[in-house]
Structures are given as structure tokens and as C-alpha cells.
Write a protein that holds these residues in place. Structure first.
Motif, PDB file in Angstrom:
ATOM      1  N   GLU A  89       0.870  -1.181   0.000  1.00 39.26           N
ATOM      2  CA  GLU A  89       0.000   0.000   0.000  1.00 39.26           C
ATOM      3  C   GLU A  89       0.902   1.224   0.000  1.00 39.26           C
ATOM      4  O   GLU A  89       1.871   1.281   0.761  1.00 39.26           O
ATOM      5  CB  GLU A  89      -0.891   0.040   1.245  1.00 39.26           C
ATOM      6  N   VAL A  90       0.550   2.179  -0.850  1.00 40.79           N
ATOM      7  CA  VAL A  90       1.342   3.399  -0.932  1.00 40.79           C
ATOM      8  C   VAL A  90       0.478   4.615  -0.650  1.00 40.79           C
ATOM      9  O   VAL A  90      -0.722   4.606  -0.871  1.00 40.79           O
ATOM     10  CB  VAL A  90       2.023   3.549  -2.320  1.00 40.79           C
ATOM     11  N   LYS A  91       1.129   5.652  -0.160  1.00 42.91           N
ATOM     12  CA  LYS A  91       0.461   6.938  -0.021  1.00 42.91           C
ATOM     13  C   LYS A  91       0.855   7.777  -1.233  1.00 42.91           C
ATOM     14  O   LYS A  91       1.659   7.341  -2.063  1.00 42.91           O
ATOM     15  CB  LYS A  91       0.862   7.608   1.287  1.00 42.91           C
ATOM     16  N   GLU A  92       0.306   8.969  -1.353  1.00 44.74           N
ATOM     17  CA  GLU A  92       0.691   9.836  -2.470  1.00 44.74           C
ATOM     18  C   GLU A  92       2.176  10.152  -2.384  1.00 44.74           C
ATOM     19  O   GLU A  92       2.706  10.385  -1.297  1.00 44.74           O
ATOM     20  CB  GLU A  92      -0.122  11.130  -2.449  1.00 44.74           C
ATOM     21  N   ASN A  93       2.841  10.145  -3.536  1.00 49.84           N
ATOM     22  CA  ASN A  93       4.266  10.456  -3.634  1.00 49.84           C
ATOM     23  C   ASN A  93       5.128   9.585  -2.722  1.00 49.84           C
ATOM     24  O   ASN A  93       6.086  10.065  -2.112  1.00 49.84           O
ATOM     25  CB  ASN A  93       4.512  11.943  -3.347  1.00 49.84           C
ATOM     26  N   ALA A  94       4.779   8.301  -2.657  1.00 45.42           N
ATOM     27  CA  ALA A  94       5.500   7.362  -1.795  1.00 45.42           C
ATOM     28  C   ALA A  94       6.983   7.306  -2.145  1.00 45.42           C
ATOM     29  O   ALA A  94       7.373   7.495  -3.296  1.00 45.42           O
ATOM     30  CB  ALA A  94       4.883   5.972  -1.920  1.00 45.42           C
ATOM     31  N   SER A  95       7.793   7.039  -1.125  1.00 42.35           N
ATOM     32  CA  SER A  95       9.244   6.923  -1.307  1.00 42.35           C
ATOM     33  C   SER A  95       9.802   5.864  -0.373  1.00 42.35           C
ATOM     34  O   SER A  95       9.196   5.550   0.652  1.00 42.35           O
ATOM     35  CB  SER A  95       9.928   8.267  -1.012  1.00 42.35           C
ATOM     36  N   GLY A 122       6.714   8.894  -5.645  1.00 42.95           N
ATOM     37  CA  GLY A 122       5.568   8.230  -6.245  1.00 42.95           C
ATOM     38  C   GLY A 122       5.883   7.372  -7.455  1.00 42.95           C
ATOM     39  O   GLY A 122       5.017   6.659  -7.951  1.00 42.95           O
ATOM     40  N   LYS A 181      -2.241   6.369  -4.950  1.00 41.85           N
ATOM     41  CA  LYS A 181      -2.430   6.021  -3.548  1.00 41.85           C
ATOM     42  C   LYS A 181      -3.316   4.779  -3.464  1.00 41.85           C
ATOM     43  O   LYS A 181      -4.283   4.656  -4.203  1.00 41.85           O
ATOM     44  CB  LYS A 181      -3.088   7.199  -2.828  1.00 41.85           C
ATOM     45  N   PHE A 205      10.909   2.610   3.588  1.00 42.13           N
ATOM     46  CA  PHE A 205       9.673   2.772   2.817  1.00 42.13           C
ATOM     47  C   PHE A 205       8.589   3.381   3.693  1.00 42.13           C
ATOM     48  O   PHE A 205       8.381   2.952   4.833  1.00 42.13           O
ATOM     49  CB  PHE A 205       9.228   1.404   2.272  1.00 42.13           C
ATOM     50  N   ASP A 206       7.873   4.374   3.155  1.00 40.55           N
ATOM     51  CA  ASP A 206       6.866   5.067   3.957  1.00 40.55           C
ATOM     52  C   ASP A 206       5.446   4.545   3.740  1.00 40.55           C
ATOM     53  O   ASP A 206       4.478   5.181   4.140  1.00 40.55           O
ATOM     54  CB  ASP A 206       6.936   6.583   3.742  1.00 40.55           C
ATOM     55  N   GLY A 207       5.319   3.375   3.143  1.00 39.57           N
ATOM     56  CA  GLY A 207       4.015   2.737   2.965  1.00 39.57           C
ATOM     57  C   GLY A 207       3.948   1.458   3.780  1.00 39.57           C
ATOM     58  O   GLY A 207       4.693   1.283   4.747  1.00 39.57           O
TER      59      GLY A 207
END
Length: 142
Positions: A10-16, A36, A60, A130-132
Motif C-alpha cells: 500500500e502506498v500513499k501519495e508520492n510514496a518513497s 511516487g 495512492k 519505505f513510507d508505505g
């Protein structure tokens, strides 16, 4: 040699951040996101680097990423095909591949790159967590 890597995340907007990394700065592979975009890099022992970057941002939400790697024999040319949610986003030609395995002194990491960074693109951000949410990473060797 071929393998298939399946990632459920799962990713958020502009994931990194790093989704997975194997090896290190002297050679390895990594799948990561930057602003992203999905990026795969094959670091062929520093001598050559092969990079495939998605042309579009990953929306997202939850996604299934599939990497199909086909290298007929160690040290020979090969390809990596990347699909997101069943849609092919690109294929990367590997003109040269490692004649053996990547260094045993590095690690296989999920969600971060704890050893020396595989990619110079995130070396100053290492371990580039990772921020997701990564639900699973499955590697099927054939």
C-alpha cells in the motif's frame, strides 16, 4: 534462470523508500519508490547500472507488483519485466549480468536497505525506509 517476485503493498501519495534490496553498492538489485515513481535498479558490480523507472506515479492505495526476471545463464544478458496490477509498465534489458551471486556480506532487506546502498540514487538517504505498508514479498525461483 528465471524468477518471479511478487510484492503486495500500500502506498500513499508520492510514496518513497526501498521496497526491497539484495546486495549492496558493489552489486545488487533494488526496487524502490521516489516521489511516487516505481524504480528498479540492477547494479552489475558497479561496472554497469540498469534502471527502469515508471513513467507515471503509482496511485495512492494497494497494489500488486510483479517482477519477472529471465537470465538464461549466469553472466549472460537477460531481461526484467515489471507489471503493476496486471499492467506492464516496462521491460529492462540487462546487457550483462553477474556471473555468480551478489556478495554474501550484504543482506536481503524488505522496506529498507540496511547494508551499503544498492543504488546511488538513495545513498544519501540510506537506509531509505519505505513510507508505505508492505504486506508481502514473495520470490519464486525457477
Amino acid at each position: 534462470m528465471s524468477n518471479q517476485t511478487l510484492v503486495d503493498l500500500e502506498v500513499k501519495e508520492n510514496a518513497s523508500g526501498v521496497i526491497f534490496a539484495m546486495g549492496g553498492q558493489s552489486g545488487g538489485i533494488t526496487l524502490f519508490m521516489e516521489g511516487g515513481k516505481l524504480i528498479f535498479e540492477y547494479n552489475m558490480m558497479i561496472l554497469e547500472r540498469y534502471v527502469l523507472e515508471s513513467s507515471e506515479l503509482l496511485a495512492k492505495g494497494r497494489h500488486q507488483i510483479e517482477l519477472d526476471t529471465n537470465i538464461p545463464r549466469l553472466g549472460y544478458p537477460g531481461t526484467v519485466t515489471i507489471m503493476v496490477d496486471g499492467k506492464r509498465i516496462g521491460q529492462l534489458a540487462l546487457n550483462k549480468t553477474v556471473p555468480g551471486i551478489f556478495t554474501a556480506s550484504e543482506t536481503f532487506d524488505v522496506g529498507t536497505d540496511l547494508g551499503s546502498p544498492v543504488s546511488m540514487r538513495y545513498s544519501e538517504k540510506a537506509p531509505y525506509t519505505f513510507d508505505g505498508i508492505i504486506h508481502s514479498v514473495k520470490v519464486n525461483m525457477q
